[in-house]
Design a protein around this motif. Structure first.
Motif, PDB file in Angstrom:
ATOM      1  N   VAL A   1       0.797  -1.639   0.097  1.00  0.00           N
ATOM      2  CA  VAL A   1       0.215  -0.137  -0.267  1.00  0.00           C
ATOM      3  C   VAL A   1       0.909   1.649   0.147  1.00  0.00           C
ATOM      4  O   VAL A   1       2.232   1.429   0.781  1.00  0.00           O
ATOM      5  CB  VAL A   1      -0.953  -0.046   1.437  1.00  0.00           C
ATOM      6  CG1 VAL A   1      -1.818   1.255   1.154  1.00  0.00           C
ATOM      7  CG2 VAL A   1      -2.027  -1.733   1.459  1.00  0.00           C
TER       8      VAL A   1
ATOM      9  N   ARG B   1       0.959   6.767   1.167  1.00  0.00           N
ATOM     10  CA  ARG B   1       0.709   8.006   1.527  1.00  0.00           C
ATOM     11  C   ARG B   1      -0.690   7.597   1.127  1.00  0.00           C
ATOM     12  O   ARG B   1      -2.017   8.199   2.411  1.00  0.00           O
ATOM     13  CB  ARG B   1       0.239   8.730  -0.292  1.00  0.00           C
ATOM     14  CG  ARG B   1      -0.107   8.355  -1.247  1.00  0.00           C
ATOM     15  CD  ARG B   1      -0.075   9.142  -2.557  1.00  0.00           C
ATOM     16  NE  ARG B   1      -0.543   8.563  -4.267  1.00  0.00           N
ATOM     17  CZ  ARG B   1      -0.080   7.486  -4.692  1.00  0.00           C
ATOM     18  NH1 ARG B   1       1.629   7.498  -4.419  1.00  0.00           N
ATOM     19  NH2 ARG B   1      -0.718   6.561  -5.658  1.00  0.00           N
ATOM     20  N   ASP B   2      -1.521   5.988   0.803  1.00  0.00           N
ATOM     21  CA  ASP B   2      -2.505   5.441   1.012  1.00  0.00           C
ATOM     22  C   ASP B   2      -2.921   6.098   2.772  1.00  0.00           C
ATOM     23  O   ASP B   2      -3.913   5.479   4.046  1.00  0.00           O
ATOM     24  CB  ASP B   2      -3.458   4.901   0.661  1.00  0.00           C
ATOM     25  CG  ASP B   2      -3.312   6.068  -1.044  1.00  0.00           C
ATOM     26  OD1 ASP B   2      -3.482   6.257  -1.487  1.00  0.00           O
ATOM     27  OD2 ASP B   2      -3.258   3.941  -1.910  1.00  0.00           O
TER      28      ASP B   2
ATOM     29  N   ARG C   1      -3.041   8.297   5.142  1.00  0.00           N
ATOM     30  CA  ARG C   1      -4.672   8.689   4.716  1.00  0.00           C
ATOM     31  C   ARG C   1      -5.600   8.381   5.440  1.00  0.00           C
ATOM     32  O   ARG C   1      -6.038   8.678   6.328  1.00  0.00           O
ATOM     33  CB  ARG C   1      -4.764   9.084   3.409  1.00  0.00           C
ATOM     34  CG  ARG C   1      -6.785   9.557   3.233  1.00  0.00           C
ATOM     35  CD  ARG C   1      -6.996   9.329   1.583  1.00  0.00           C
ATOM     36  NE  ARG C   1      -6.079  10.036   0.963  1.00  0.00           N
ATOM     37  CZ  ARG C   1      -5.719   9.081  -0.040  1.00  0.00           C
ATOM     38  NH1 ARG C   1      -6.013   8.087  -0.196  1.00  0.00           N
ATOM     39  NH2 ARG C   1      -5.145   9.746  -1.072  1.00  0.00           N
TER      40      ARG C   1
END
Length: 116
Positions: free
Chosen positions: A37, A40-41, A44
């Motif tokens: 993953v 940045r995800d 978030r």
């Protein structure tokens, strides 16, 4: 992708002890890393769950990545992973220093095909 997990946390930026991630959150980050993953995800996700600040997340991420790499630098890690996966690696250093100048990575099947 990440929406099914619910974590409760109280994140306090001003106190180092209170700002520490829980063991559950560290395991979650490890699982995300293993699943490739993007950071940045992950950020978030943890921002929505805990309000985790960017700097804290990337510090934890870098520490976990360093642990996974077992003290190797990036080039050493690339060479090690390629060797583990059965690739042949050819590399050359500059004559006057220990700086990598060229690198060729090839799978053994590709080498056999080239020879025929």
């Amino acid at each position: 992708m990440m929406g099914g997990t619910t974590m409760q946390c109280v994140y306090n930026h001003s106190h180092a002890q209170a700002a520490r991630l829980t063991e559950e959150q560290l395991i979650q980050i490890e699982q995300f890393m293993k699943s490739h993953v993007p950071p940045r995800d992950m950020l978030r996700f943890f921002r929505e769950q805990c309000g985790l600040c960017r700097e804290k997340f990337y510090n934890v991420f870098a520490k976990m990545k360093k642990k996974i790499m077992q003290g190797r630098n990036t080039i050493e890690e690339v060479l090690c992973l390629n060797a583990q996966r059965g690739y042949t690696v050819f590399y050359r250093n500059c004559d006057d220093s220990n700086v990598l100048s060229d690198i060729i990575v090839a799978h053994s099947i590709s080498i056999q095909m080239m020879r025929t």
